[in-house]
Scaffold this motif. Structure first.
Motif, PDB file in Angstrom:
ATOM      1  N   THR A  37      -5.191   9.600  14.131  1.00 44.10           N
ATOM      2  CA  THR A  37      -5.600   8.418  13.586  1.00 44.10           C
ATOM      3  C   THR A  37      -6.907   7.736  14.311  1.00 44.10           C
ATOM      4  O   THR A  37      -7.674   7.186  13.279  1.00 44.10           O
ATOM      5  N   THR A  80      10.661   4.275  10.908  1.00 46.03           N
ATOM      6  CA  THR A  80       9.964   3.256   9.890  1.00 46.03           C
ATOM      7  C   THR A  80      11.265   2.743   9.252  1.00 46.03           C
ATOM      8  O   THR A  80      11.238   1.348   9.152  1.00 46.03           O
ATOM      9  N   LYS A 135      -4.977   1.018  10.300  1.00 41.42           N
ATOM     10  CA  LYS A 135      -3.514   0.914   9.472  1.00 41.42           C
ATOM     11  C   LYS A 135      -3.564   2.239   8.380  1.00 41.42           C
ATOM     12  O   LYS A 135      -2.729   2.877   8.293  1.00 41.42           O
ATOM     13  N   ALA A 136      -4.736   2.115   7.735  1.00 42.79           N
ATOM     14  CA  ALA A 136      -4.699   3.177   6.693  1.00 42.79           C
ATOM     15  C   ALA A 136      -5.072   4.465   7.412  1.00 42.79           C
ATOM     16  O   ALA A 136      -4.198   5.532   6.777  1.00 42.79           O
ATOM     17  N   ASP A 138      -3.359   5.306  10.247  1.00 43.59           N
ATOM     18  CA  ASP A 138      -2.218   5.847  10.481  1.00 43.59           C
ATOM     19  C   ASP A 138      -1.300   6.178   9.445  1.00 43.59           C
ATOM     20  O   ASP A 138      -0.590   7.240   9.532  1.00 43.59           O
ATOM     21  N   LYS A 139      -1.374   5.710   8.422  1.00 42.66           N
ATOM     22  CA  LYS A 139      -0.785   6.317   7.159  1.00 42.66           C
ATOM     23  C   LYS A 139      -1.253   7.574   6.917  1.00 42.66           C
ATOM     24  O   LYS A 139      -0.492   8.685   6.172  1.00 42.66           O
ATOM     25  N   ALA A 142       0.448  10.066   8.849  1.00 45.43           N
ATOM     26  CA  ALA A 142       1.582  10.362   8.478  1.00 45.43           C
ATOM     27  C   ALA A 142       1.669  11.252   7.211  1.00 45.43           C
ATOM     28  O   ALA A 142       2.658  12.038   7.038  1.00 45.43           O
ATOM     29  N   LEU A 143       0.778  10.900   6.298  1.00 40.97           N
ATOM     30  CA  LEU A 143       0.764  11.738   5.176  1.00 40.97           C
ATOM     31  C   LEU A 143       0.339  13.274   5.583  1.00 40.97           C
ATOM     32  O   LEU A 143       1.215  14.066   4.793  1.00 40.97           O
ATOM     33  N   THR A 164       4.712   7.463   1.309  1.00 35.66           N
ATOM     34  CA  THR A 164       3.449   7.378   2.121  1.00 35.66           C
ATOM     35  C   THR A 164       2.319   7.391   1.373  1.00 35.66           C
ATOM     36  O   THR A 164       1.282   6.330   1.226  1.00 35.66           O
ATOM     37  N   GLU A 165       2.338   8.129   0.208  1.00 33.30           N
ATOM     38  CA  GLU A 165       1.351   8.219  -0.783  1.00 33.30           C
ATOM     39  C   GLU A 165       1.332   6.975  -1.490  1.00 33.30           C
ATOM     40  O   GLU A 165      -0.003   6.322  -1.833  1.00 33.30           O
ATOM     41  N   THR A 167       2.149   3.979  -0.612  1.00 31.62           N
ATOM     42  CA  THR A 167       1.795   2.882   0.322  1.00 31.62           C
ATOM     43  C   THR A 167      -0.004   2.875   0.436  1.00 31.62           C
ATOM     44  O   THR A 167      -0.614   2.077   0.379  1.00 31.62           O
ATOM     45  N   LEU A 168      -0.339   4.131   0.536  1.00 29.14           N
ATOM     46  CA  LEU A 168      -1.857   4.541   0.739  1.00 29.14           C
ATOM     47  C   LEU A 168      -2.485   4.020  -0.466  1.00 29.14           C
ATOM     48  O   LEU A 168      -3.614   3.397  -0.472  1.00 29.14           O
TER      49      LEU A 168
END
Length: 196
Positions: A37, A80, A135-136, A138-139, A142-143, A164-165, A167-168
């Motif tokens: 991250t 989550t 935050k981006a 972090d996502k 996760a992706l 997740t995709e 959300t991004l």
């Protein structure tokens, strides 16, 4: 000088596993996740700075990324679906995270507490802009985990990857779009393909 347990406690990040409700082919701890991250946040801010007159501190973004999950040493990793189940749980968990952050900061010598409070408790108003990049990042981390699991044949992560995709993409950040176009495809390749 009194002993400080702060860094001994932080070293326990390696014992806190992520994705606790998921069947993992390889477990991931918050220490590994936080490093990734931090690296991604640093890059996102550098990308931002290349196309904007409003330059941000990429090193500070990396630092915030390093510590973004530090409170999970005390709280554990909340899955989550549970963490974001409803506004009441979200609000309560934020309070728990804040108390955990205060506990961590209190383990430092008093002369350093305000410096680390700015990083762990995110009490510094100037960091508000950087936090969206963390935050981006972090996502994105996760992706990447989802992609790696799916590459190993683990379909358990397919829905998480899609969510997740989505959300991004919903973040509407050109820096994230550039990361996903330029850097993300390589995570689907083998070592021979990458180093080839």
């Amino acid at each position: 000088m009194k002993n400080s347990h702060f860094f001994a406690m932080l070293s326990r990040m390696k014992y806190i596993t992520r994705w606790g409700l998921m069947n993992n082919t390889k477990s991931e701890n918050i220490s590994e996740h936080s490093l990734q991250t931090a690296m991604f946040a640093h890059l996102l801010v550098l990308i931002h700075n290349k196309s904007s007159e409003n330059c941000l501190n990429a090193e500070r973004a990396a630092l915030l990324g390093m510590y973004h999950d530090a409170t999970e040493i005390i709280t554990g990793d909340m899955p989550t679906p549970v963490k974001y189940y409803n506004p009441e749980i979200i609000s309560s968990y934020k309070k728990v995270e804040h108390i955990a952050g205060e506990k961590l900061v209190s383990m430092l010598p008093e002369k350093l507490q305000s410096d680390y409070a700015d990083i762990i408790l995110l009490e510094n108003e100037k960091d508000r802009e950087l936090i969206k990049y963390v935050k981006a990042a972090d996502k994105l981390s996760a992706l990447v985990k989802c992609i790696e699991e799916i590459r190993m044949g683990n379909e358990e992560f397919k829905r998480a990857e899609i969510a997740t995709e989505k959300t991004l993409k919903g973040m509407n950040m050109p820096e994230v779009d550039e990361f996903m176009e330029c850097y993300l495809p390589s995570f689907s390749l083998t070592l021979d393909d990458i180093s080839g």
